[in-house]
Design a protein around this motif. Structure first.
Motif, PDB file in Angstrom:
ATOM      1  N   LEU A   1       0.838  -1.193   0.000  1.00  0.00           N
ATOM      2  CA  LEU A   1       0.000   0.000   0.000  1.00  0.00           C
ATOM      3  C   LEU A   1       0.876   1.248   0.000  1.00  0.00           C
ATOM      4  O   LEU A   1       1.910   1.283   0.670  1.00  0.00           O
ATOM      5  CB  LEU A   1      -0.887   0.045   1.244  1.00  0.00           C
ATOM      6  CG  LEU A   1      -1.897  -1.080   1.449  1.00  0.00           C
ATOM      7  CD1 LEU A   1      -2.690  -0.836   2.725  1.00  0.00           C
ATOM      8  CD2 LEU A   1      -2.819  -1.215   0.257  1.00  0.00           C
ATOM      9  N   ASP A   2       0.457   2.253  -0.744  1.00  0.00           N
ATOM     10  CA  ASP A   2       1.090   3.557  -0.603  1.00  0.00           C
ATOM     11  C   ASP A   2       0.774   4.068   0.797  1.00  0.00           C
ATOM     12  O   ASP A   2      -0.318   3.824   1.325  1.00  0.00           O
ATOM     13  CB  ASP A   2       0.547   4.514  -1.659  1.00  0.00           C
ATOM     14  CG  ASP A   2       1.267   5.841  -1.645  1.00  0.00           C
ATOM     15  OD1 ASP A   2       2.331   5.937  -2.281  1.00  0.00           O
ATOM     16  OD2 ASP A   2       0.768   6.768  -0.980  1.00  0.00           O
ATOM     17  N   GLU A   3       1.680   4.773   1.404  1.00  0.00           N
ATOM     18  CA  GLU A   3       1.468   5.213   2.787  1.00  0.00           C
ATOM     19  C   GLU A   3       0.264   6.146   2.927  1.00  0.00           C
ATOM     20  O   GLU A   3      -0.344   6.257   3.997  1.00  0.00           O
ATOM     21  CB  GLU A   3       2.723   5.895   3.346  1.00  0.00           C
ATOM     22  CG  GLU A   3       3.106   7.173   2.647  1.00  0.00           C
ATOM     23  CD  GLU A   3       4.333   7.839   3.272  1.00  0.00           C
ATOM     24  OE1 GLU A   3       4.659   8.967   2.849  1.00  0.00           O
ATOM     25  OE2 GLU A   3       4.954   7.236   4.161  1.00  0.00           O
ATOM     26  N   ASN A   4      -0.121   6.802   1.838  1.00  0.00           N
ATOM     27  CA  ASN A   4      -1.276   7.700   1.865  1.00  0.00           C
ATOM     28  C   ASN A   4      -2.560   7.040   1.352  1.00  0.00           C
ATOM     29  O   ASN A   4      -3.563   7.731   1.129  1.00  0.00           O
ATOM     30  CB  ASN A   4      -0.992   8.948   1.024  1.00  0.00           C
ATOM     31  CG  ASN A   4       0.159   9.772   1.587  1.00  0.00           C
ATOM     32  OD1 ASN A   4       0.169  10.077   2.770  1.00  0.00           O
ATOM     33  ND2 ASN A   4       1.127  10.088   0.743  1.00  0.00           N
ATOM     34  N   CYS A   5      -2.522   5.732   1.166  1.00  0.00           N
ATOM     35  CA  CYS A   5      -3.651   5.020   0.563  1.00  0.00           C
ATOM     36  C   CYS A   5      -4.968   5.302   1.278  1.00  0.00           C
ATOM     37  O   CYS A   5      -5.912   5.829   0.687  1.00  0.00           O
ATOM     38  CB  CYS A   5      -3.363   3.520   0.542  1.00  0.00           C
ATOM     39  SG  CYS A   5      -4.756   2.522  -0.019  1.00  0.00           S
ATOM     40  N   LEU A   6      -5.063   4.934   2.532  1.00  0.00           N
ATOM     41  CA  LEU A   6      -6.330   5.079   3.248  1.00  0.00           C
ATOM     42  C   LEU A   6      -6.727   6.543   3.428  1.00  0.00           C
ATOM     43  O   LEU A   6      -7.908   6.888   3.369  1.00  0.00           O
ATOM     44  CB  LEU A   6      -6.252   4.382   4.605  1.00  0.00           C
ATOM     45  CG  LEU A   6      -6.105   2.850   4.576  1.00  0.00           C
ATOM     46  CD1 LEU A   6      -6.121   2.293   5.983  1.00  0.00           C
ATOM     47  CD2 LEU A   6      -7.204   2.200   3.733  1.00  0.00           C
TER      48      LEU A   6
ATOM     49  N   ASN B   1      -4.473   1.729  -9.276  1.00  0.00           N
ATOM     50  CA  ASN B   1      -3.492   0.670  -9.052  1.00  0.00           C
ATOM     51  C   ASN B   1      -2.296   0.793  -9.989  1.00  0.00           C
ATOM     52  O   ASN B   1      -2.445   1.196 -11.144  1.00  0.00           O
ATOM     53  CB  ASN B   1      -4.140  -0.708  -9.282  1.00  0.00           C
ATOM     54  CG  ASN B   1      -5.396  -0.892  -8.464  1.00  0.00           C
ATOM     55  OD1 ASN B   1      -5.364  -0.833  -7.245  1.00  0.00           O
ATOM     56  ND2 ASN B   1      -6.517  -1.109  -9.145  1.00  0.00           N
ATOM     57  N   ALA B   2      -1.135   0.396  -9.480  1.00  0.00           N
ATOM     58  CA  ALA B   2       0.067   0.339 -10.311  1.00  0.00           C
ATOM     59  C   ALA B   2       0.674  -1.054 -10.226  1.00  0.00           C
ATOM     60  O   ALA B   2       0.661  -1.688  -9.164  1.00  0.00           O
ATOM     61  CB  ALA B   2       1.088   1.371  -9.851  1.00  0.00           C
ATOM     62  N   SER B   3       1.208  -1.536 -11.337  1.00  0.00           N
ATOM     63  CA  SER B   3       1.932  -2.811 -11.357  1.00  0.00           C
ATOM     64  C   SER B   3       3.386  -2.563 -10.972  1.00  0.00           C
ATOM     65  O   SER B   3       4.010  -1.606 -11.441  1.00  0.00           O
ATOM     66  CB  SER B   3       1.884  -3.442 -12.747  1.00  0.00           C
ATOM     67  OG  SER B   3       0.559  -3.781 -13.094  1.00  0.00           O
TER      68      SER B   3
ATOM     69  N   VAL C   1      -2.123   6.953  -7.452  1.00  0.00           N
ATOM     70  CA  VAL C   1      -1.811   5.540  -7.207  1.00  0.00           C
ATOM     71  C   VAL C   1      -1.764   5.296  -5.705  1.00  0.00           C
ATOM     72  O   VAL C   1      -1.034   5.978  -4.974  1.00  0.00           O
ATOM     73  CB  VAL C   1      -0.465   5.143  -7.850  1.00  0.00           C
ATOM     74  CG1 VAL C   1      -0.017   3.765  -7.359  1.00  0.00           C
ATOM     75  CG2 VAL C   1      -0.581   5.163  -9.374  1.00  0.00           C
ATOM     76  N   THR C   2      -2.561   4.344  -5.247  1.00  0.00           N
ATOM     77  CA  THR C   2      -2.603   4.032  -3.813  1.00  0.00           C
ATOM     78  C   THR C   2      -2.254   2.574  -3.530  1.00  0.00           C
ATOM     79  O   THR C   2      -2.160   2.179  -2.366  1.00  0.00           O
ATOM     80  CB  THR C   2      -3.995   4.332  -3.225  1.00  0.00           C
ATOM     81  OG1 THR C   2      -5.001   3.740  -4.063  1.00  0.00           O
ATOM     82  CG2 THR C   2      -4.234   5.828  -3.132  1.00  0.00           C
ATOM     83  N   TYR C   3      -2.043   1.782  -4.582  1.00  0.00           N
ATOM     84  CA  TYR C   3      -1.822   0.346  -4.400  1.00  0.00           C
ATOM     85  C   TYR C   3      -0.764  -0.133  -5.390  1.00  0.00           C
ATOM     86  O   TYR C   3      -0.839   0.184  -6.582  1.00  0.00           O
ATOM     87  CB  TYR C   3      -3.140  -0.399  -4.641  1.00  0.00           C
ATOM     88  CG  TYR C   3      -3.184  -1.845  -4.179  1.00  0.00           C
ATOM     89  CD1 TYR C   3      -3.828  -2.185  -2.994  1.00  0.00           C
ATOM     90  CD2 TYR C   3      -2.636  -2.869  -4.939  1.00  0.00           C
ATOM     91  CE1 TYR C   3      -3.919  -3.510  -2.570  1.00  0.00           C
ATOM     92  CE2 TYR C   3      -2.702  -4.192  -4.515  1.00  0.00           C
ATOM     93  CZ  TYR C   3      -3.351  -4.504  -3.327  1.00  0.00           C
ATOM     94  OH  TYR C   3      -3.438  -5.808  -2.906  1.00  0.00           O
ATOM     95  N   TYR C   4       0.184  -0.929  -4.891  1.00  0.00           N
ATOM     96  CA  TYR C   4       1.256  -1.464  -5.733  1.00  0.00           C
ATOM     97  C   TYR C   4       1.070  -2.965  -5.871  1.00  0.00           C
ATOM     98  O   TYR C   4       1.323  -3.743  -4.943  1.00  0.00           O
ATOM     99  CB  TYR C   4       2.614  -1.123  -5.118  1.00  0.00           C
ATOM    100  CG  TYR C   4       2.827   0.355  -4.947  1.00  0.00           C
ATOM    101  CD1 TYR C   4       3.104   1.176  -6.043  1.00  0.00           C
ATOM    102  CD2 TYR C   4       2.719   0.957  -3.689  1.00  0.00           C
ATOM    103  CE1 TYR C   4       3.273   2.542  -5.891  1.00  0.00           C
ATOM    104  CE2 TYR C   4       2.894   2.325  -3.535  1.00  0.00           C
ATOM    105  CZ  TYR C   4       3.172   3.115  -4.639  1.00  0.00           C
ATOM    106  OH  TYR C   4       3.337   4.474  -4.485  1.00  0.00           O
ATOM    107  N   TYR C   5       0.618  -3.368  -7.046  1.00  0.00           N
ATOM    108  CA  TYR C   5       0.258  -4.756  -7.353  1.00  0.00           C
ATOM    109  C   TYR C   5       1.489  -5.526  -7.806  1.00  0.00           C
ATOM    110  O   TYR C   5       2.102  -5.199  -8.826  1.00  0.00           O
ATOM    111  CB  TYR C   5      -0.829  -4.744  -8.430  1.00  0.00           C
ATOM    112  CG  TYR C   5      -1.129  -6.064  -9.082  1.00  0.00           C
ATOM    113  CD1 TYR C   5      -1.450  -7.185  -8.334  1.00  0.00           C
ATOM    114  CD2 TYR C   5      -1.115  -6.170 -10.471  1.00  0.00           C
ATOM    115  CE1 TYR C   5      -1.750  -8.388  -8.955  1.00  0.00           C
ATOM    116  CE2 TYR C   5      -1.410  -7.364 -11.097  1.00  0.00           C
ATOM    117  CZ  TYR C   5      -1.724  -8.468 -10.332  1.00  0.00           C
ATOM    118  OH  TYR C   5      -2.018  -9.665 -10.940  1.00  0.00           O
ATOM    119  N   ASN C   6       1.833  -6.544  -7.047  1.00  0.00           N
ATOM    120  CA  ASN C   6       3.057  -7.310  -7.270  1.00  0.00           C
ATOM    121  C   ASN C   6       2.868  -8.369  -8.350  1.00  0.00           C
ATOM    122  O   ASN C   6       2.388  -9.469  -8.076  1.00  0.00           O
ATOM    123  CB  ASN C   6       3.480  -7.953  -5.943  1.00  0.00           C
ATOM    124  CG  ASN C   6       4.699  -8.856  -6.079  1.00  0.00           C
ATOM    125  OD1 ASN C   6       5.388  -8.851  -7.097  1.00  0.00           O
ATOM    126  ND2 ASN C   6       4.960  -9.628  -5.046  1.00  0.00           N
TER     127      ASN C   6
END
Length: 358
Positions: free
Chosen positions: A101-106, A124-126, A211-216
């Motif tokens: 998660l990006d630290e600012n996501c929530l 979302n980002a890959s 972008v708030t989420y880093y999809y692995n």
């Protein structure tokens, strides 16, 4: 459930875990590092065989907002459903522990939240492995930070596709409860059914802009790399569920047309993915069995009419309806060449002559 708090909603983060011991530290670390602090994190150990549970316990001991729920293996749907049953938040948020998660996501998503909004959809980002180095971003609606209402969101998803994943969306708990939304057990690709149902019932949604989420992608079995018969069957189950529960009983003609178009588009996507995988993997032994499954499905779950919202899609839908029941692979080849007019015309003429000869 807590009383609705517009300024600072309580968020239940649901984290399904199965054999992810090596990812727990970074994954849950990105939860702990959130600038927004009004949350609980329900970490569901779904019968892991590795050291996942012990790794989770470290985080439970570190911060009381982390809660461990252990169960026998029920699969991703079962783990998420367990989390939903225990959630106390105003909002629900799904997170996979091998992502970040990006630290600012929530903070970013709750800033957009209001009690009358059904879903806040994050961007979302890959990435490769658990990093924040962006490779690309997933499909996302271009109108952001603006409330969308008075729309059919299934139709919106058809016309301007956006990510179908369950994670990185802030769901209003009342919305989930009122519509009795659960993940379907016993198969993979459950996100696709969940996405359809949430968009079918939603009346108000909003997309964020950051972008708030880093999809692995480094830890995922991409369908382009692994398309088994089980994958195919699971996709067909999703389509058949939508057809039976939403398309068949629909009384409103326009809504029926939209749902039918969604199903048709989904059928084309599944068939194309199957034959694309077969084309790249010549040693696959289940092409015939898969083709039989597809033909049986198309015979029993037919769509005859569809929305005509652009020329390319209209041509693809028409070709699929005309040819796929008899020969889904030929339909895939025709659709693949939709933009190559001369090739398409010759190929279709050849196929029609072949049919007439036979």
């Amino acid at each position: 459930m807590t009383n609705k708090n517009t300024a600072s909603p309580f968020v239940s983060i649901i984290v399904p875990c199965y054999n992810v011991a090596s990812f727990i530290d970074k994954g849950l670390g990105s939860v702990l590092n959130q600038t927004y602090t009004n949350w609980e994190c329900l970490v569901v150990n779904d019968g892991s065989k590795d050291n996942t549970e012990n790794e989770i316990k470290k985080w439970v001991n570190k911060d009381a907002r982390f809660k461990l729920i252990s169960q026998e293996n029920k699969g991703l749907s079962g783990a998420r459903n367990t989390g939903l049953k225990h959630a106390k938040g105003d909002c629900i948020y799904f997170f996979d522990p091998d992502d970040m998660l990006d630290e600012n996501c929530l903070e970013n998503l709750t800033d957009l939240y209001q009690p009358n909004i059904d879903v806040v959809i994050g961007k979302n980002a890959s990435v490769r492995n658990q990093t924040t180095t962006i490779i690309n971003t997933l499909e996302h609606y271009n109108s952001t930070n603006t409330l969308l209402e008075g729309k059919n969101f299934v139709e919106l998803a058809l016309k301007t596709p956006f990510s179908v994943v369950a994670w990185n969306k802030l769901y209003n708990t009342d919305f989930i409860t009122t519509n009795n939304l659960w993940f379907k057990d016993g198969f993979v690709h459950e996100d696709e059914l969940w996405f359809f149902e949430t968009m079918y019932y939603a009346r108000k949604i909003i997309f964020n802009s950051k972008v708030t989420y880093y999809y692995n992608i480094g830890n995922q079995s991409s369908i382009t790399k692994n398309y088994s018969l089980y994958n195919l069957k699971s996709y067909l189950i999703v389509i058949e569920d939508i057809y039976t529960k939403y398309y068949t009983p629909e009384k409103d003609n326009q809504n029926k047309l939209i749902t039918g178009t969604y199903i048709l588009n989904f059928q084309i996507t599944v068939v194309a993915a199957f034959y694309r995988f077969i084309k790249k993997n010549k040693n696959i032994t289940y092409k015939k069995e898969g083709t039989t499954l597809i033909k049986q499905h198309l015979e029993n779950f037919k769509i005859k009419d569809f929305l005509q919202f652009n020329t390319k899609k209209t041509k693809q839908y028409s070709l699929f309806i005309r040819y796929a029941i008899n020969n889904p692979e030929i339909a895939f080849r025709l659709i693949r060449n939709t933009n190559k007019k001369n090739i398409l015309k010759r190929f279709e003429s050849w196929y029609l002559k072949k049919l007439a000869y036979n």
